[in-house]
Design an enzyme around this catalytic site. Structure first.
Site, PDB file in Angstrom:
ATOM      1  N   VAL A  11      39.230 110.686 -18.782  1.00  0.00           N
ATOM      2  CA  VAL A  11      40.008 109.746 -17.962  1.00  0.00           C
ATOM      3  C   VAL A  11      40.641 108.660 -18.817  1.00  0.00           C
ATOM      4  O   VAL A  11      41.822 108.340 -18.679  1.00  0.00           O
ATOM      5  CB  VAL A  11      39.117 109.122 -16.872  1.00  0.00           C
ATOM      6  CG1 VAL A  11      39.861 108.004 -16.144  1.00  0.00           C
ATOM      7  CG2 VAL A  11      38.667 110.180 -15.879  1.00  0.00           C
ATOM      8  N   ASP A  30      36.348 103.040 -28.055  1.00  0.00           N
ATOM      9  CA  ASP A  30      35.201 103.904 -27.807  1.00  0.00           C
ATOM     10  C   ASP A  30      34.107 103.589 -28.819  1.00  0.00           C
ATOM     11  O   ASP A  30      34.401 103.245 -29.974  1.00  0.00           O
ATOM     12  CB  ASP A  30      35.590 105.380 -27.904  1.00  0.00           C
ATOM     13  CG  ASP A  30      34.614 106.282 -27.167  1.00  0.00           C
ATOM     14  OD1 ASP A  30      34.916 106.679 -26.030  1.00  0.00           O
ATOM     15  OD2 ASP A  30      33.535 106.579 -27.736  1.00  0.00           O
ATOM     16  N   LYS A  35      34.728 110.011 -32.722  1.00  0.00           N
ATOM     17  CA  LYS A  35      35.852 110.219 -31.808  1.00  0.00           C
ATOM     18  C   LYS A  35      37.045 109.348 -32.213  1.00  0.00           C
ATOM     19  O   LYS A  35      38.191 109.829 -32.238  1.00  0.00           O
ATOM     20  CB  LYS A  35      35.425 109.910 -30.380  1.00  0.00           C
ATOM     21  CG  LYS A  35      36.511 110.162 -29.344  1.00  0.00           C
ATOM     22  CD  LYS A  35      36.043 109.780 -27.949  1.00  0.00           C
ATOM     23  CE  LYS A  35      34.949 110.694 -27.462  1.00  0.00           C
ATOM     24  NZ  LYS A  35      34.563 110.396 -26.052  1.00  0.00           N
ATOM     25  N   PHE A 152      42.961 109.960  -9.921  1.00  0.00           N
ATOM     26  CA  PHE A 152      43.055 111.206  -9.168  1.00  0.00           C
ATOM     27  C   PHE A 152      43.714 112.278 -10.038  1.00  0.00           C
ATOM     28  O   PHE A 152      44.657 112.953  -9.626  1.00  0.00           O
ATOM     29  CB  PHE A 152      43.854 110.995  -7.878  1.00  0.00           C
ATOM     30  CG  PHE A 152      43.235 109.998  -6.948  1.00  0.00           C
ATOM     31  CD1 PHE A 152      42.222 110.368  -6.082  1.00  0.00           C
ATOM     32  CD2 PHE A 152      43.650 108.673  -6.951  1.00  0.00           C
ATOM     33  CE1 PHE A 152      41.643 109.438  -5.219  1.00  0.00           C
ATOM     34  CE2 PHE A 152      43.086 107.735  -6.088  1.00  0.00           C
ATOM     35  CZ  PHE A 152      42.073 108.125  -5.221  1.00  0.00           C
ATOM     36  N   ALA A 255      39.256 131.173  -2.266  1.00  0.00           N
ATOM     37  CA  ALA A 255      37.831 131.496  -2.366  1.00  0.00           C
ATOM     38  C   ALA A 255      37.456 131.756  -3.816  1.00  0.00           C
ATOM     39  O   ALA A 255      38.253 132.265  -4.603  1.00  0.00           O
ATOM     40  CB  ALA A 255      37.504 132.716  -1.516  1.00  0.00           C
ATOM     41  N   CYS A 263      33.801 116.077 -11.640  1.00  0.00           N
ATOM     42  CA  CYS A 263      33.994 115.188 -10.488  1.00  0.00           C
ATOM     43  C   CYS A 263      33.260 115.642  -9.234  1.00  0.00           C
ATOM     44  O   CYS A 263      32.371 114.950  -8.739  1.00  0.00           O
ATOM     45  CB  CYS A 263      35.485 115.046 -10.189  1.00  0.00           C
ATOM     46  SG  CYS A 263      36.416 114.204 -11.491  1.00  0.00           S
ATOM     47  N   LYS A 266      29.146 115.702  -9.094  1.00  0.00           N
ATOM     48  CA  LYS A 266      28.461 114.398  -9.192  1.00  0.00           C
ATOM     49  C   LYS A 266      28.939 113.427  -8.118  1.00  0.00           C
ATOM     50  O   LYS A 266      28.155 112.611  -7.619  1.00  0.00           O
ATOM     51  CB  LYS A 266      28.654 113.788 -10.583  1.00  0.00           C
ATOM     52  CG  LYS A 266      29.990 113.163 -10.884  1.00  0.00           C
ATOM     53  CD  LYS A 266      30.010 112.513 -12.256  1.00  0.00           C
ATOM     54  CE  LYS A 266      31.355 111.847 -12.540  1.00  0.00           C
ATOM     55  NZ  LYS A 266      31.611 110.691 -11.652  1.00  0.00           N
TER      56      LYS A 266
END
Length: 458
Positions: A11, A30, A35, A152, A255, A263, A266
């Protein structure tokens, strides 16, 4: 606008890069030195189509940078976004907010002047209130406003989702922060997409409610698929007929073997736990969580049924490991439970995924990793397609059949055309309709009695 993004995971990295592309000066922070060093060297640690180019372009333009230290960047920032992980706590299933609160304290200690702190992480209702309390009690001299701005972004389509969102939700109780958030997103065409302002607690719940509803929609069509097999109906046609109704829509009506990823599992569980804390149980979502977990192992049993009831000593090929295509994310992927079920049954499992092989090694057991789908097929008693990567839709079917010991294909995504597969001599086991083969529909999916079903909520 000077923006700091705390957390350079999925994100944070996508949001930070895209905010830089809007013209803002963004520093992604971070605690992982490896990283940050990789990002500074131009190496992107996650697979997301288009992200590497966005990062490279904005780094070259001087709008995007990476740091392991937040003090300097936060002191100069107009807005600081918190985008750290909120995984489920193993002990009780609640969202682990320790990283969120730790980041909030570090931000407050470094902030100078008016600063807007934005929770981009998915957090339970009331988290913004707690962050505000921390600021008020521990840093009363600081001028900080707290805003909720849930993300989103769909993995595999995150860049386009950021640039052309259905909505941008901002939860704010402060007029200054409301105007600042409007300025941040001003470069997007807000006439085409609503910038939706509401109370902070409402914004926090919008994120959870959205994910829970989509998870229920997936689970609904999966249960319809099982019923279709019993009744002789076709779930793909049922879903198409349902989706023509604009009130329902055709999204999330495909299906499959169950939902996974970072997401839905959890977030549904965290929402259930929150509701239980307030003595307002969400029975629909509780059931959704339980059904989804049971379904993943049931898909492993489906493969066993297709192999005459036993996979002991048999070679089973698995195509696709990640929870969805166009990502390398293995979190809660259905392939994990499916493969473990096959291994428990004594199968020799060979696997391939276009992007998830490295991540898969950390979570899968004694499987053999192959370089492509044809290596997976070599000598296989059966193949199961778990993730619908595009390259699997255009396989050389005669070559695939020649390589297999037994031409049995279990298609958990309904990717393959049944007529074409049968024409090439395969026995195809589709999902949500009776296969035109020797396998009775009732043997392909074994429902778990309620008293034996594993329920993660208990």
């Amino acid at each position: 606008m000077r923006i700091v993004m705390i957390g350079s995971g999925y994100v944070g990295l996508v949001s930070g890069a895209c905010l830089a592309a809007l013209g803002h000066d963004v520093v992604c922070v971070d605690k992982s030195r490896d990283k940050i060093e990789a990002l500074q060297a131009g190496k992107v640690p996650i697979y997301e189509p288009g992200l590497e180019m966005v990062i490279a372009d904005n780094c070259a333009a001087g709008r995007l940078s990476f740091s392991g230290d937040l003090v300097g960047p936060v002191a100069a920032a107009d807005a600081v976004f918190i985008a750290v992980g909120t995984p489920s706590r193993l002990v009780d299933g609640h969202a682990d907010l320790s990283h969120v609160y730790a980041a909030a304290r570090e931000i407050a200690a470094a902030a100078t002047g008016f600063t807007v702190v934005v929770t981009k992480s998915t957090v339970p209702v009331g988290t913004g209130d707690e962050i505000e309390r921390i600021f008020r009690e521990e840093f009363p001299q600081k001028d900080i406003a707290v805003v909720s701005n849930p993300e989103f972004l769909r993995e595999g389509a995150a860049i386009s989702d950021f640039r052309r969102p259905d909505r941008i939700v901002v939860g704010s109780d402060d007029e200054r922060s409301t105007e600042l958030m409007r300025d941040i997103y001003e470069a997007l065409d807000l006439k085409e997409m609503p910038l939706y302002f509401c109370e902070r607690r409402t914004a926090e719940l919008i994120k959870y409610a959205s994910n829970a509803f989509l998870a229920m929609k997936i689970t609904f069509i999966n249960e319809m698929a099982d019923l279709c097999e019993e009744l002789g109906a076709d779930v793909q046609k049922v879903a198409k007929g349902m989706g023509m109704d604009r009130r329902i829509g055709d999204k999330f009506l495909q299906a499959g073997p169950g939902f996974g990823g970072s997401c839905f599992p959890k977030d549904t569980l965290a929402l259930v736990k929150t509701a239980q804390d307030y003595d307002r149980p969400l029975k629909l979502i509780e059931t959704t969580v339980a059904i989804n977990e049971n379904r993943k192992r049931a898909m492993g049993r489906r493969v066993i049924a297709a192999c005459d009831g036993s996979v002991r000593g048999k070679r089973i090929g698995v195509l696709g490991l990640t929870f969805k295509p166009n990502t390398d994310d293995m979190r809660e992927a259905p392939s994990i439970a499916i493969i473990r079920t096959l291994l428990d049954g004594g199968a020799d499992v060979h696997v391939y995924d276009p992007a998830g092989m490295e991540a898969a090694r950390a979570v899968l057991g004694a499987v053999k990793y192959r370089r492509n789908a044809y290596e997976v097929a070599e000598g296989a008693d059966a193949i199961v397609l778990v993730t619908e990567w595009d390259q699997f839709k255009s396989l050389d079917l005669p070559r695939l059949k020649d390589l297999m010991k037994s031409p049995v294909v279990v298609d958990l995504r309904n990717v393959f055309d049944e007529d074409e597969m049968i024409g090439h001599g395969f026995q195809l086991v589709p999902l949500g309709k009776r296969p035109r083969s020797a396998y009775p529909a009732r043997t392909l999916f074994h429902a778990v009695p309620p008293e034996l079903a594993w329920n993660p909520l208990l």
